[in-house]
Design a protein around this motif. Structure first.
Motif, PDB file in Angstrom:
ATOM      1  N   CYS A 130      11.283   5.924 -11.135  1.00  0.00           N
ATOM      2  CA  CYS A 130      12.244   4.833 -10.903  1.00  0.00           C
ATOM      3  C   CYS A 130      12.149   4.377  -9.438  1.00  0.00           C
ATOM      4  O   CYS A 130      12.250   5.181  -8.517  1.00  0.00           O
ATOM      5  CB  CYS A 130      13.662   5.292 -11.228  1.00  0.00           C
ATOM      6  SG  CYS A 130      14.915   4.086 -10.752  1.00  0.00           S
ATOM      7  N   THR A 131      11.933   3.084  -9.252  1.00  0.00           N
ATOM      8  CA  THR A 131      11.647   2.531  -7.926  1.00  0.00           C
ATOM      9  C   THR A 131      12.680   2.910  -6.879  1.00  0.00           C
ATOM     10  O   THR A 131      12.355   3.113  -5.718  1.00  0.00           O
ATOM     11  CB  THR A 131      11.579   0.983  -8.018  1.00  0.00           C
ATOM     12  OG1 THR A 131      10.780   0.642  -9.144  1.00  0.00           O
ATOM     13  CG2 THR A 131      10.987   0.372  -6.771  1.00  0.00           C
ATOM     14  N   THR A 132      13.953   2.990  -7.302  1.00  0.00           N
ATOM     15  CA  THR A 132      15.010   3.222  -6.314  1.00  0.00           C
ATOM     16  C   THR A 132      15.768   4.520  -6.568  1.00  0.00           C
ATOM     17  O   THR A 132      16.858   4.709  -6.040  1.00  0.00           O
ATOM     18  CB  THR A 132      16.018   2.055  -6.341  1.00  0.00           C
ATOM     19  OG1 THR A 132      16.540   1.962  -7.669  1.00  0.00           O
ATOM     20  CG2 THR A 132      15.374   0.742  -5.959  1.00  0.00           C
ATOM     21  N   HIS A 133      15.223   5.408  -7.410  1.00  0.00           N
ATOM     22  CA  HIS A 133      15.903   6.651  -7.810  1.00  0.00           C
ATOM     23  C   HIS A 133      17.282   6.335  -8.402  1.00  0.00           C
ATOM     24  O   HIS A 133      18.259   7.040  -8.145  1.00  0.00           O
ATOM     25  CB  HIS A 133      16.069   7.621  -6.621  1.00  0.00           C
ATOM     26  CG  HIS A 133      14.776   7.984  -5.955  1.00  0.00           C
ATOM     27  ND1 HIS A 133      13.654   8.346  -6.658  1.00  0.00           N
ATOM     28  CD2 HIS A 133      14.425   8.055  -4.651  1.00  0.00           C
ATOM     29  CE1 HIS A 133      12.668   8.609  -5.808  1.00  0.00           C
ATOM     30  NE2 HIS A 133      13.094   8.430  -4.588  1.00  0.00           N
ATOM     31  N   ARG A 157       9.057  -3.173  -0.793  1.00  0.00           N
ATOM     32  CA  ARG A 157       8.367  -2.136  -0.025  1.00  0.00           C
ATOM     33  C   ARG A 157       9.215  -0.907  -0.330  1.00  0.00           C
ATOM     34  O   ARG A 157      10.343  -0.802   0.157  1.00  0.00           O
ATOM     35  CB  ARG A 157       8.379  -2.439   1.467  1.00  0.00           C
ATOM     36  CG  ARG A 157       7.672  -3.720   1.812  1.00  0.00           C
ATOM     37  CD  ARG A 157       7.796  -4.005   3.291  1.00  0.00           C
ATOM     38  NE  ARG A 157       6.810  -3.255   4.061  1.00  0.00           N
ATOM     39  CZ  ARG A 157       7.045  -2.694   5.241  1.00  0.00           C
ATOM     40  NH1 ARG A 157       8.248  -2.778   5.781  1.00  0.00           N
ATOM     41  NH2 ARG A 157       6.099  -2.062   5.879  1.00  0.00           N
ATOM     42  N   ILE A 158       8.687  -0.024  -1.138  1.00  0.00           N
ATOM     43  CA  ILE A 158       9.562   0.987  -1.736  1.00  0.00           C
ATOM     44  C   ILE A 158      10.261   1.836  -0.677  1.00  0.00           C
ATOM     45  O   ILE A 158      11.466   2.085  -0.768  1.00  0.00           O
ATOM     46  CB  ILE A 158       8.787   1.851  -2.749  1.00  0.00           C
ATOM     47  CG1 ILE A 158       8.331   0.971  -3.922  1.00  0.00           C
ATOM     48  CG2 ILE A 158       9.672   2.977  -3.279  1.00  0.00           C
ATOM     49  CD1 ILE A 158       7.499   1.669  -4.962  1.00  0.00           C
ATOM     50  N   ALA A 159       9.528   2.253   0.351  1.00  0.00           N
ATOM     51  CA  ALA A 159      10.146   3.109   1.367  1.00  0.00           C
ATOM     52  C   ALA A 159      11.328   2.381   2.026  1.00  0.00           C
ATOM     53  O   ALA A 159      12.382   2.969   2.259  1.00  0.00           O
ATOM     54  CB  ALA A 159       9.114   3.506   2.409  1.00  0.00           C
ATOM     55  N   GLU A 160      11.139   1.091   2.303  1.00  0.00           N
ATOM     56  CA  GLU A 160      12.204   0.296   2.923  1.00  0.00           C
ATOM     57  C   GLU A 160      13.375   0.101   1.966  1.00  0.00           C
ATOM     58  O   GLU A 160      14.545   0.163   2.352  1.00  0.00           O
ATOM     59  CB  GLU A 160      11.628  -1.072   3.335  1.00  0.00           C
ATOM     60  CG  GLU A 160      12.558  -1.944   4.130  1.00  0.00           C
ATOM     61  CD  GLU A 160      11.905  -3.266   4.522  1.00  0.00           C
ATOM     62  OE1 GLU A 160      11.475  -3.386   5.678  1.00  0.00           O
ATOM     63  OE2 GLU A 160      11.798  -4.170   3.669  1.00  0.00           O
ATOM     64  N   ASN A 161      13.063  -0.102   0.676  1.00  0.00           N
ATOM     65  CA  ASN A 161      14.117  -0.269  -0.325  1.00  0.00           C
ATOM     66  C   ASN A 161      14.954   1.006  -0.442  1.00  0.00           C
ATOM     67  O   ASN A 161      16.178   0.940  -0.534  1.00  0.00           O
ATOM     68  CB  ASN A 161      13.517  -0.598  -1.698  1.00  0.00           C
ATOM     69  CG  ASN A 161      12.739  -1.898  -1.710  1.00  0.00           C
ATOM     70  OD1 ASN A 161      11.749  -2.029  -2.410  1.00  0.00           O
ATOM     71  ND2 ASN A 161      13.166  -2.857  -0.913  1.00  0.00           N
ATOM     72  N   LEU A 162      14.273   2.143  -0.455  1.00  0.00           N
ATOM     73  CA  LEU A 162      15.002   3.414  -0.561  1.00  0.00           C
ATOM     74  C   LEU A 162      15.909   3.599   0.646  1.00  0.00           C
ATOM     75  O   LEU A 162      17.063   4.007   0.515  1.00  0.00           O
ATOM     76  CB  LEU A 162      14.018   4.589  -0.676  1.00  0.00           C
ATOM     77  CG  LEU A 162      13.224   4.653  -1.992  1.00  0.00           C
ATOM     78  CD1 LEU A 162      12.175   5.765  -1.930  1.00  0.00           C
ATOM     79  CD2 LEU A 162      14.145   4.875  -3.185  1.00  0.00           C
ATOM     80  N   ARG A 199       0.825  -1.219   0.000  1.00  0.00           N
ATOM     81  CA  ARG A 199       0.000   0.000   0.000  1.00  0.00           C
ATOM     82  C   ARG A 199       0.857   1.268   0.000  1.00  0.00           C
ATOM     83  O   ARG A 199       0.741   2.115   0.885  1.00  0.00           O
ATOM     84  CB  ARG A 199      -0.964   0.047   1.193  1.00  0.00           C
ATOM     85  CG  ARG A 199      -1.834  -1.178   1.284  1.00  0.00           C
ATOM     86  CD  ARG A 199      -2.662  -1.219   2.539  1.00  0.00           C
ATOM     87  NE  ARG A 199      -3.093  -2.573   2.778  1.00  0.00           N
ATOM     88  CZ  ARG A 199      -2.436  -3.427   3.556  1.00  0.00           C
ATOM     89  NH1 ARG A 199      -1.357  -3.045   4.191  1.00  0.00           N
ATOM     90  NH2 ARG A 199      -2.872  -4.654   3.700  1.00  0.00           N
ATOM     91  N   CYS A 200       1.724   1.379  -0.979  1.00  0.00           N
ATOM     92  CA  CYS A 200       2.561   2.574  -1.094  1.00  0.00           C
ATOM     93  C   CYS A 200       1.682   3.792  -1.352  1.00  0.00           C
ATOM     94  O   CYS A 200       0.664   3.702  -2.029  1.00  0.00           O
ATOM     95  CB  CYS A 200       3.549   2.397  -2.244  1.00  0.00           C
ATOM     96  SG  CYS A 200       4.846   1.201  -1.902  1.00  0.00           S
TER      97      CYS A 200
END
Lengths: 704, 150
Positions: free
Chosen positions: B137-140, A174-179, A15-16
């Motif tokens: 882009c998913t990870t910039h 989980r995009i926030a976690e990946n970033l 749920r991003c």
């Protein structure tokens, strides 16, 4: 005119936060919320409009006319479908009692709506998918820390070393976690990855332990051993907050790195080098306690071990460690209202709470209902409603499940797309896609807690409805609508927000309401009362486990070796699919139309299997076989074969995914009862399969 | 001189193929053409463990594009800022451009029977935004770079 709304993605259950633009009721642009994700979105997120446009999802309610699973449906109106379901529910309630109805959903922030409904109906039997997901991790944390798995968030961005045991985060996305993780790596942080095969996550790691399948617990025990032996654990933290440390020290004495290296098939010096690496950066070291850790027979204890390692790091409520999530109360604001109805005082049919007292009573355990259905003990189960939950895709052995579900008089499936279960059900109620529906407001706890909401970006294209409307209509027909105090979503939102003083318009600026400007941290020297165990300490020895006749510190047992010609079946996910939810999405199907069987090069050579060859994969008892292409790779353990979960669906109306690839859960014959007595989850990686080169590889071809 | 280019920080790339779908989605493309691609290439193992390199490819927007002069209807156009794009009104779908291109980058859109290729999302660029693949882009890992004369 372009319309722009902030909302929440629904392509998977992460749920991003998203922002959606539309023109003339067509979505023209979706991006990750700039305020939270800087625009980032994954392939699945961008494939949302393709889901909306897909005619291969149910377009109106359907009632089964042929045999179960025969795929013969009558298209009906919502009124007809809702009357049909509620009339049947009333009859079942009259004949067998309200407790004979089970409702299962996905976990997550909207469970309370479904729970309210089933409780108000009179049944205690709400359950969810978590027995095939995070239940072991949840129970492990509860037994040790007194709080569940969501009792901590991980401050990865500020960590110096992250350790992942099979948590393939760059495919789960989980995009926030990946970033956060990539930012940590950019800032010089390190990543250690443990798995039976190399993955996208392993590629980014500084150190990769390729272990023998099922031996994670051995490596974890050796890490605990070494940290205690070298006397580098956080003495102050342990002294202040931990009970049973002596027992732990004595217990791990036997589990040396030399022993673990042999057991896992890795190098002893690599374990020592790893410990050398983390010592200087403690407590900014995070051992991720696992997500979908419903895998091996000792996954619960592996997760406990990972939690113990965090405790030894003394990383709780430290920057770069495990943080206790903060809620509205910590910000001095009142929380939102949520739909609620007390659970009826009736024994759960799955035995949780009375037969199994060491499990969290909340959602119980879905797989324990099958025995109840078959034996009608403690009482018959006569109806099952699934809310975005597909038992046949999620749990092993759908053939066995079908036989159990045949004891039910009513099977109802509510979902946006056809699932393997809905195809077998009596009634399909199509929910609108996440771009066409609203959801209730939810609290997202964290360092900076916030309120979030899903708003619809466009009007529904087909005759589908949002869940809030479906449950309200159920409730009206069953005379329990006082538990659903609204007629429109705006009324429901206003009712939820009333105590907070916020209004729904306050979401317009950023898509969420932040409850604090600055991150909130507790004093790590004063965490008394935060660990809700019986003693208030982090307990190495849990009385609940002892009372259930289970050890808190479990002796290691070596996993079974597969017999000749057989392999341990390991499953996972890819970055372009959310299991079976998306395998029929046109844009995602184009990226990955089928799954393949990963097999070790050396082993494949012996079996005469070349990369790309068709192979037959058969269940242990040969009662189910699937044929798929082999993906021959060096970096997978020779005892294991791997496939992406979510394929091998047999739903004719999903033309793209029909018979595409092989389903791992159909290969897990007889494995519905193979579950973790201490953690509660199903052991999804305890199946063995036969693999042989398929006769379907063409040698010659004649046309007559 | 081209003003723009797309750069991939391979260290941040996780090979998730998000860019490909971001592109297809914003361009409304059906199953078939991909205007950009992420490639996974296994490299010899590092310290005994496997590693993979990721590369991103869209259109190179050549300084002297071979696809432009070959176009019989002048549908292939190079802008002053270097972006090479296809005027969909003029394109007749003969695919001469794809034959001329050393990398066969223009592809047929089966819905329109016309050629399509990456135009750096020039409508977005003209509006001060970045191409879809970069924005989302998913990870910039992807960056839209504006070149400067030094």
């Amino acid at each position: 005119m372009t319309k722009s709304v902030f909302s929440m993605c629904g392509m998977c259950t992460v749920r991003c936060p998203i922002r959606v633009e539309s023109e003339d009721n067509k979505v023209t642009w979706i991006e990750g919320n700039q305020h939270l994700l800087g625009g980032a979105l994954c392939a699945k997120g961008s494939a949302g409009p393709a889901l909306v446009a897909d005619k291969e999802r149910p377009q109106q309610p359907l009632i089964r006319v042929g045999d179960r699973g025969a795929g013969r449906w009558k298209k009906v109106s919502w009124d007809t479908a809702l009357d049909y379901v509620t009339d049947k529910l009333k009859k079942i309630k009259e004949e067998h009692g309200p407790e004979s109805v089970v409702l299962s959903s996905r976990g997550g922030p909207w469970q309370n709506m479904y729970k309210t409904f089933i409780h108000a109906f009179g049944s205690p039997n709400y359950t969810n998918h978590d027995c095939t997901c995070g239940r072991n991790t949840h129970h492990a944390s509860l037994s040790l820390n007194g709080v569940g798995r969501k009792g901590f968030i991980y401050d990865i961005k500020n960590a110096k070393h992250l350790i992942l045991f099979g948590r393939n985060m760059f495919s789960s996305l989980r995009i926030a976690e990946n970033l956060q993780t990539l930012d940590m790596l950019d800032n010089g942080g390190k990543l250690t990855y443990v798995d039976v095969r190399q993955t996208m996550t392993g590629l980014k790691a500084d150190r990769f332990f390729q272990v023998r399948p099922g031996t994670d617990y051995a490596l974890i025990l050796a890490m605990i051993h070494e940290i205690i032996k070298r006397d580098v654990y956080d003495h102050d933290f342990v002294k202040q907050y931990v009970s049973g440390f002596e027992e732990l020290s004595t217990f791990v004495e036997q589990y040396t790195p030399a022993w673990a290296a042999k057991e896992c098939g890795i190098k002893e010096k690599a374990i020592h080098a790893f410990i050398d690496d983390i010592i200087p950066v403690m407590p900014k070291v995070i051992f991720h306690p696992g997500w979908n850790l419903s895998r091996y027979k000792d996954s619960f204890y592996a997760s406990r071990g990972l939690h113990i390692l965090n405790v030894l790091m003394g990383n709780i409520e430290q920057k770069g460690g495990l943080i206790i999530p903060k809620g509205p109360g910590d910000c001095g604001v009142k929380g939102i209202r949520s739909l609620d109805c007390a659970k009826p005082d009736i024994k759960r049919a799955d035995g949780v709470g009375w037969k199994y007292k060491h499990f969290d009573k909340g959602p119980g355990l879905a797989h324990l209902f099958f025995e109840a259905m078959e034996k009608e003990e403690p009482y018959p189960v006569k109806a099952w409603i699934t809310m975005r939950h597909d038992p046949f895709s999620g749990m092993p052995d759908p053939q066995r499940q079908k036989a159990s579900f045949d004891h039910c008089d009513l099977l109802v499936a509510i979902d946006t797309h056809y699932g393997e279960f809905s195809w077998y059900a009596d009634v399909i109620l199509p929910e609108s896609t996440y771009l066409e529906r609203e959801s209730t407001i939810c609290v997202q706890k964290g360092l900076k807690p916030r309120l979030a909401v899903r708003k619809k970006a466009i009007e529904a294209e087909a005759d589908t409805k949002p869940a809030w409307w479906i449950f309200k209509e159920f409730a009206k027909r069953l005379g329990i609508d006082e538990y659903f105090p609204y007629d429109t979503i705006e009324e429901l939102w206003n009712w939820q927000l009333e105590p907070t003083g916020f209004s729904i318009e306050d979401f317009d600026e950023k898509g969420f309401i932040s409850l604090t400007d600055d991150p909130i941290m507790y004093d790590p020297k004063n965490l008394e009362g935060k660990f809700a165990t019986p003693s208030g300490k982090i307990e190495m020895i849990s009385k609940k486990l002892t009372d259930a006749g289970l050890p808190s510190l479990k002796e290691y047992e070596s996993p079974l070796k597969p017999e000749k010609g057989m392999f341990r079946l390991v499953y996972g996910r890819s970055a372009v699919h959310s299991h079976g939810h998306t395998t029929n999405n046109p844009l995602l199907n184009e990226l990955m139309p089928k799954n393949s069987l990963w097999i070790n090069t050396r082993v494949a050579n012996k079996l005469g299997i070349a990369n790309g060859d068709l192979v037959d994969v058969a269940a242990e008892d040969n009662s189910y076989t699937g044929t798929m292409n082999a993906h021959v790779v060096d970096y997978i353990h020779p005892e294991a074969v791997y496939m992406v979960h979510g394929f091998g669906k047999h739903i004719p109306l999903q033309s793209r995914s029909y018979h595409a690839g092989v389903s791992d859960q159909k290969l897990m014959v007889g494995k519905l009862d193979d579950w973790d007595q201490a953690g509660g989850a199903i052991n999804l990686c305890e199946s063995f399969v036969h693999v042989r080169r398929s006769v379907q590889n063409l040698k010659r071809r004649v046309e007559l | 001189m081209n003003k723009y280019m797309i750069y991939l920080n391979s260290k941040r790339c996780i090979g998730c193929h998000g860019c490909e779908v971001h592109c297809k989605s914003v361009k409304g493309l059906p199953v078939g053409p991909f205007l950009c691609e992420i490639d996974h290439k296994a490299v010899p193992s590092v310290k005994g463990f496997p590693k993979t390199e990721f590369t991103f490819r869209s259109c190179y927007h050549c300084d002297n594009p071979l696809c432009v002069p070959i176009c019989p209807t002048d549908a292939m156009i190079k802008r002053a800022d270097g972006i090479v794009y296809i005027d969909q009104e003029k394109c007749i779908g003969c695919m001469a451009c794809a034959t001329a291109c050393p990398w066969a980058i223009p592809e047929m859109n089966p819905d329109t029977n016309k050629a399509v290729k990456c135009d750096y999302c020039m409508d977005r660029v003209d509006a001060g935004l970045k191409p879809a693949c970069v924005t989302k882009c998913t990870t910039h890992a992807l960056k839209f770079v504006t070149m400067q004369e030094v």
